[in-house]
Design an enzyme around this catalytic site. Structure first.
Site, PDB file in Angstrom:
ATOM      1  N   HIS A 118       0.794  -1.122   0.074  1.00 12.53           N
ATOM      2  CA  HIS A 118       0.145  -0.003   0.116  1.00 12.53           C
ATOM      3  C   HIS A 118       0.914   1.207  -0.057  1.00 12.53           C
ATOM      4  CE1 HIS A 118      -3.047   2.922   2.049  1.00 12.53           C
ATOM      5  NE2 HIS A 118      -3.593   2.323   1.623  1.00 12.53           N
ATOM      6  N   LYS A 128     -10.332  -0.994  10.173  1.00 12.26           N
ATOM      7  CA  LYS A 128     -10.521  -1.973   9.355  1.00 12.26           C
ATOM      8  C   LYS A 128     -10.599  -3.308  10.236  1.00 12.26           C
ATOM      9  CE  LYS A 128      -7.240  -0.098   6.049  1.00 12.26           C
ATOM     10  NZ  LYS A 128      -8.271   0.630   4.954  1.00 12.26           N
TER      11      LYS A 128
HETATM   12  C1  LIG Z   1      -2.537  -2.843   3.395  1.00 13.74           C
HETATM   13  C2  LIG Z   1      -2.820  -1.436   3.948  1.00 13.74           C
HETATM   14  N1  LIG Z   1      -1.761  -0.533   4.501  1.00 13.74           N
HETATM   15  C3  LIG Z   1      -2.134   0.462   5.101  1.00 13.74           C
HETATM   16  C4  LIG Z   1      -3.148   1.206   5.018  1.00 13.74           C
HETATM   17  C5  LIG Z   1      -3.571   2.488   5.712  1.00 13.74           C
HETATM   18  O1  LIG Z   1      -4.387   2.002   6.975  1.00 13.74           O
HETATM   19  P1  LIG Z   1      -4.899   3.398   7.859  1.00 13.74           P
HETATM   20  O2  LIG Z   1      -6.193   3.598   7.021  1.00 13.74           O
HETATM   21  O3  LIG Z   1      -5.027   2.471   9.170  1.00 13.74           O
HETATM   22  O4  LIG Z   1      -4.021   4.504   7.999  1.00 13.74           O
HETATM   23  C6  LIG Z   1      -4.353   0.469   4.427  1.00 13.74           C
HETATM   24  C7  LIG Z   1      -5.832   1.235   4.261  1.00 13.74           C
HETATM   25  O5  LIG Z   1      -6.280   0.885   3.066  1.00 13.74           O
HETATM   26  C8  LIG Z   1      -4.135  -0.812   3.934  1.00 13.74           C
HETATM   27  O6  LIG Z   1      -5.034  -1.554   3.227  1.00 13.74           O
END
Ligand SMILES: Cc1ncc(COP(=O)(O)O)c(C=O)c1O
Length: 394
Positions: A109, A213
């Protein structure tokens, strides 16, 4: 079966299949927010009156719950943050910034890519990317080559790809990383909602967690820091509630976790996170896994019957998200049309542009499920996709 526990499903006709972006919240989580604000709203770790003490106790209860939930060994190893993005940025800027090499996977991501760019790293210049094959499987051999060529690296890898649902075998990856003297951080944004995480069994050094999430309120998350690294992690912001003593010349910080939690925290969010964990303990991962396995299989089989569908990976070692396109059709158009039919999915690059570019696409249609989704949701999705396809082909 569990939809009844989520007010969203009583209030909305939407077929919600965007759980990779955020999950719905059970009533107990929502009630805990109202209860905090209506009956004992006070700051934590500061004042000493009744409601302040209660707020602190409830806040700290979540730390203990989360420690047990992921099988950390000490409460101090759990540091609250805003979510995975803040957790990764925190460790990147305070602990990992001086590492000569950072190794990430091809499926990261953006929040596990851009913090490294902010340090001036680029491919081959302090940043290495483990390749994946045509089925998006992590290339362990390439990983080992990178570890060999870059001893004592910092490895930062996603547990589950948000864009394609691929699960990385973290236990094997962490073992290999440690054999070459590397330290490893895991982006756990997409794992905790689907399966049990045991940080000691995985033997990871840092593990980033997203509350929203995982059925908790937005704006809350955590970073697990293995005890042996707590003294080496520098606070990347300081201020109220982080200090032991301050004068005009210097300040002495408290121990972990407090030295890392500067300023007033998302108190209601953390309390709600605890309620989400209690709810997950009640639902149990064995139920979550068996429901999701069946729904995901049904989803995959039904999607595969649609004409012109293109997948980018099989469903082996895959959880939560299924990504696809239709030949000759722009994914955004599908998103717009099925939204009109009350079906919520995400279309686009899913904050994972590098892998989309590698695949030669702009993005995909991503259906992401949680344990409250059922066969009826899949039927409605398929019906909507069929209608959208017939409209776009005319
Ligand atoms: C794999 C992954 N990493 C990081 C994030 C970012 O997470 P957060 O919304 O808790 O900052 C996401 C959100 O979509 C994600 O799916």
């Amino acid at each position: 079966m569990f939809k009844k526990d989520f007010p969203y499903f009583q209030n909305s006709k939407t077929v919600y299949l965007d759980n990779g972006a955020t999950t719905q919240k059970p009533k107990s989580v929502i009630d805990s927010q109202v209860e905090y604000y209506e009956t004992y709203c006070a700051n934590t770790h500061r004042s000493n009156f009744g409601h302040a003490n209660k707020a602190t106790q409830e806040f700290e209860k979540t730390r203990v719950l989360l420690k047990e939930f992921i099988n950390a060994s000490k409460n101090e190893e759990i540091i609250f943050t805003k979510g995975v993005t803040e957790s990764l940025n925190f460790i990147a800027s305070s602990f990992a910034k001086d590492f000569k090499t950072v190794i990430i996977s091809s499926l990261e991501h953006h929040s596990n890519i851009t913090p490294w760019h902010m340090q001036g790293r680029s491919l081959g210049n302090g940043l290495e990317v483990v390749s994946c094959n045509d089925n998006l499987d992590f290339d362990l051999e390439h990983f080992e080559e990178l570890l060999k060529a870059n001893p004592n690296a910092f490895v930062s890898i996603t547990h589950v790809s948000n864009a394609f649902g691929k699960i990385h075998d973290i236990k094997t990856i962490a073992k290999l990383a440690h054999e070459y003297g590397a330290i490893i951080m895991i982006d756990g944004a997409q794992s905790l909602a689907h399966f049990k995480v045991d940080v000691q069994d995985l033997d990871v050094d840092f593990f980033a967690i997203s509350g929203h999430k995982t059925f908790a309120p937005t704006g809350v998350g955590a970073i697990y820091v293995k005890e042996k690294y707590l003294k080496d992690v520098k606070a990347y912001q300081t201020g109220g509630a982080t200090i032991q003593e301050v004068d005009y010349n210097h300040s002495t910080l408290l121990d972990s976790p407090y030295k890392f939690e500067a300023g007033t925290q998302n108190i209601a969010g953390v309390i709600g996170f605890g309620k989400a964990l209690e709810y997950l303990n009640y639902v149990k991962y064995e139920n979550i896994e068996s429901i999701e396995k069946n729904v995901f299989k049904f989803l995959d089989e039904e999607l595969a019957k649609l004409p012109g569908i293109v997948f980018y990976n099989d469903t082996k070692d895959c959880i939560g998200s299924r990504s696809f396109n239709f030949e000759g059709i722009v994914h955004d158009d599908i998103g717009i049309l099925i939204d009109k039919m009350n079906v919520a999915v995400r279309v686009g690059h899913h904050c994972a542009q590098p892998i989309m570019k590698k695949l030669g696409i702009r993005g995909t249609i991503r259906v992401s499920v949680a344990f409250y989704n059922d066969y009826v949701d899949v039927d409605k999705l398929i019906e909507a996709l069929k209608k959208a396809l017939s409209m776009l082909k005319d």
